[in-house]
Design a protein around this motif. Structure first.
Motif, PDB file in Angstrom:
ATOM      1  N   MET A  44      -6.216  -4.205  10.924  1.00 53.19           N
ATOM      2  CA  MET A  44      -4.946  -5.155  11.566  1.00 53.19           C
ATOM      3  C   MET A  44      -3.836  -4.776  11.027  1.00 53.19           C
ATOM      4  O   MET A  44      -2.585  -4.914  12.099  1.00 53.19           O
ATOM      5  CB  MET A  44      -5.298  -6.607  11.159  1.00 53.19           C
ATOM      6  N   LEU A  45      -3.496  -4.715   9.767  1.00 53.58           N
ATOM      7  CA  LEU A  45      -2.160  -4.309   9.065  1.00 53.58           C
ATOM      8  C   LEU A  45      -1.576  -2.978   9.753  1.00 53.58           C
ATOM      9  O   LEU A  45      -0.694  -2.958  10.059  1.00 53.58           O
ATOM     10  CB  LEU A  45      -2.651  -4.387   7.641  1.00 53.58           C
ATOM     11  N   ILE A  46      -2.514  -2.043   9.477  1.00 53.87           N
ATOM     12  CA  ILE A  46      -2.329  -0.866   9.881  1.00 53.87           C
ATOM     13  C   ILE A  46      -1.762  -0.535  11.332  1.00 53.87           C
ATOM     14  O   ILE A  46      -0.922   0.466  11.636  1.00 53.87           O
ATOM     15  CB  ILE A  46      -3.326   0.354   9.166  1.00 53.87           C
ATOM     16  N   SER A  47      -2.403  -1.187  12.150  1.00 60.92           N
ATOM     17  CA  SER A  47      -2.107  -1.090  13.554  1.00 60.92           C
ATOM     18  C   SER A  47      -0.612  -1.440  13.945  1.00 60.92           C
ATOM     19  O   SER A  47      -0.208  -1.063  15.016  1.00 60.92           O
ATOM     20  CB  SER A  47      -3.116  -2.043  14.370  1.00 60.92           C
ATOM     21  N   ASN A  48       0.129  -1.942  12.951  1.00 62.46           N
ATOM     22  CA  ASN A  48       1.418  -1.990  12.922  1.00 62.46           C
ATOM     23  C   ASN A  48       2.306  -0.642  13.029  1.00 62.46           C
ATOM     24  O   ASN A  48       3.306  -0.836  13.558  1.00 62.46           O
ATOM     25  CB  ASN A  48       2.012  -2.962  11.905  1.00 62.46           C
ATOM     26  N   TRP A  49       1.569   0.473  12.227  1.00 63.94           N
ATOM     27  CA  TRP A  49       2.394   1.592  12.242  1.00 63.94           C
ATOM     28  C   TRP A  49       1.916   2.635  13.115  1.00 63.94           C
ATOM     29  O   TRP A  49       2.269   3.575  13.372  1.00 63.94           O
ATOM     30  CB  TRP A  49       2.331   1.887  10.558  1.00 63.94           C
ATOM     31  N   THR A  50       0.403   2.491  13.490  1.00 64.04           N
ATOM     32  CA  THR A  50      -0.009   3.538  14.505  1.00 64.04           C
ATOM     33  C   THR A  50      -1.135   2.911  15.156  1.00 64.04           C
ATOM     34  O   THR A  50      -2.056   1.883  14.784  1.00 64.04           O
ATOM     35  CB  THR A  50      -0.640   4.717  13.798  1.00 64.04           C
ATOM     36  N   HIS A  51      -1.498   3.405  16.368  1.00 69.24           N
ATOM     37  CA  HIS A  51      -2.499   2.743  17.424  1.00 69.24           C
ATOM     38  C   HIS A  51      -3.666   3.896  17.314  1.00 69.24           C
ATOM     39  O   HIS A  51      -4.630   3.709  17.983  1.00 69.24           O
ATOM     40  CB  HIS A  51      -1.933   2.496  18.680  1.00 69.24           C
ATOM     41  N   ASP A  52      -3.087   5.150  16.642  1.00 69.38           N
ATOM     42  CA  ASP A  52      -4.154   6.230  16.712  1.00 69.38           C
ATOM     43  C   ASP A  52      -5.021   5.938  15.334  1.00 69.38           C
ATOM     44  O   ASP A  52      -4.942   6.595  14.430  1.00 69.38           O
ATOM     45  CB  ASP A  52      -3.437   7.622  16.686  1.00 69.38           C
ATOM     46  N   LEU A  53      -6.079   4.783  15.499  1.00 74.06           N
ATOM     47  CA  LEU A  53      -6.327   4.632  14.145  1.00 74.06           C
ATOM     48  C   LEU A  53      -8.001   4.353  14.421  1.00 74.06           C
ATOM     49  O   LEU A  53      -8.491   3.905  15.495  1.00 74.06           O
ATOM     50  CB  LEU A  53      -5.977   2.961  13.918  1.00 74.06           C
TER      51      LEU A  53
END
Ligand SMILES: Cc1cc2nc3c(=O)[nH]c(=O)nc-3n(C[C@H](O)[C@H](O)[C@H](O)COP(=O)(O)OP(=O)(O)OC[C@H]3O[C@@H](n4cnc5c(N)ncnc54)[C@H](O)[C@@H]3O)c2cc1C
Length: 335
Positions: free
Chosen positions: A195-204
């Protein structure tokens, strides 16, 4: 600091903190035999960001301080540290180096480059033993000893820790924004991190390294946001100089990746607080009150060892507060 300036600084000061160093003109005890005057107001165990900040506050308060540090901070493998005002994007050793040089200007602060191996309570405070078996005494103790991350036994992981395998998006997320990113975690940790990292990238993609442990609700949410979950066991991280390029799986498959976030288990870097009777929280941090006091009178703690808010800025802030609180306690005892 640019390379040339850095070399000049090292030449002039002799300081290469974190790697080792020690400027003979700074009051280092590294190679001296302490026979008589080994009584201090405060001994600080851990001389990285939190410990040095505490030492600066105490040195400026005219306290006789010994900082014991064996040069093993948690971020030593990170090439560049971010998100600390005035030092954004510089090597972490450089921040410590400048800090140490500045703290070293206060004549009542001394440094000892050794491992503290034990401590016990005495009539007037505490006695601390170091690896050379010398003993130093102080009225108060500060633990700024950090935590130790426990690396998984996956080849390529520890080599990449702090370089392309990351602990925190606020420290390193901007540099890998919009890149192909993996989350190496499972269950609640993985969900929270994704959830947190989706702020920085959508290629997750989430790599659980075995059967996923998400709740039904979490699985639904991950699906809704089209966040793939790969459960295949990981064989290794293919990396070069700490830069991961591929995740290799036991079934022979592989996934290209530019960065990976992981939330690792940790333990206290130094077991002396527990041996003195300091209580830990359920998460494993040293229990403190708002004045940075541990559950043992006269013992304070600051930095990564007390909080999951793990940044240089926070370590410095907690260290400064601790220095002020220790000094306040000393004044109240003496006045
Ligand atoms: C890989 C990685 C990258 C990071 N990147 C960033 C970033 O870019 N920006 C940012 O703001 N934060 C970053 N952080 C977080 C930051 O590094 C920490 O919050 C900070 O180092 C905590 O400072 P500290 O003084 O509490 O502990 P540490 O820096 O870990 O230092 C603890 C010190 O105590 C010493 N010590 C421990 N036990 C003993 C003993 N018994 N005797 C003598 N010495 C002892 C150790 O040798 C060490 O020098 C990163 C963390 C990691 C793990």
């Amino acid at each position: 600091m640019k390379q040339v300036a850095r070399r000049t600084f090292i030449k002039q000061t002799g300081i290469v903190f974190g790697g080792l160093l020690i400027n003979p003109s700074i009051r280092s005890l590294a190679n001296t035999t302490m026979t008589g005057n080994n009584q201090y107001d405060v001994i600080i165990i851990g001389g990285s960001y939190a410990g040095l900040a505490a030492a600066m506050a105490l040195g400026r308060a005219l306290r006789k301080v010994l900082v014991i540090d064996n040069g093993n901070p948690c971020n030593k493998q990170t090439p560049y540290s971010h998100n600390f005002l005035t030092r954004d994007g510089v090597p972490p050793t450089e921040i410590a180096m400048i800090a140490r040089e500045q703290v070293g200007r206060y004549p009542t602060v001394q440094f000892l480059h050794q491992l503290a191996t034990g401590a016990k309570q005495t009539e007037n405070g505490f006695a601390v033993q170091v690896s050379s078996e010398e003993i130093f005494n102080a009225r108060k103790l500060v633990f700024a000893s950090g935590v130790k991350d426990i690396m998984p036994a996956v080849p390529g992981f520890s080599e990449s820790w702090g370089i392309s395998v990351l602990h925190c998006p606020y420290c390193h997320g901007y540099e890998v924004k919009h890149k192909k990113t993996g989350i190496y975690a499972n269950g609640d940790n993985a969900f929270e991190l994704a959830m947190l990292i989706s702020n920085w990238t959508h290629d997750l993609t989430v790599y659980t390294n075995g059967p996923s442990a998400f709740s039904d609700e979490q699985t639904e949410i991950l699906k809704k946001y089209k966040l793939p979950v790969v459960e295949t066991e990981i064989r290794s991280f293919e990396q070069q100089n700490g830069y991961v390029r591929n995740i290799l799986f036991v079934d022979g498959a592989q996934s290209p990746v530019d960065a990976i976030y992981a939330r690792l288990p940790f333990e206290q870097h130094c077991s002396i607080p527990e041996s003195l009777g300091c209580e830990l929280t359920e998460e494993g941090y040293i229990k403190i009150n708002p004045a940075q006091k541990t559950t043992v009178a006269g013992v304070f703690a600051c930095g990564d060892n007390v909080t999951r808010m793990r940044t240089v800025a926070n370590a410095v802030s907690l260290g400064t507060t601790t220095g002020m609180m220790v000094n306040k306690e000393l004044i109240e005892e003496d006045f």
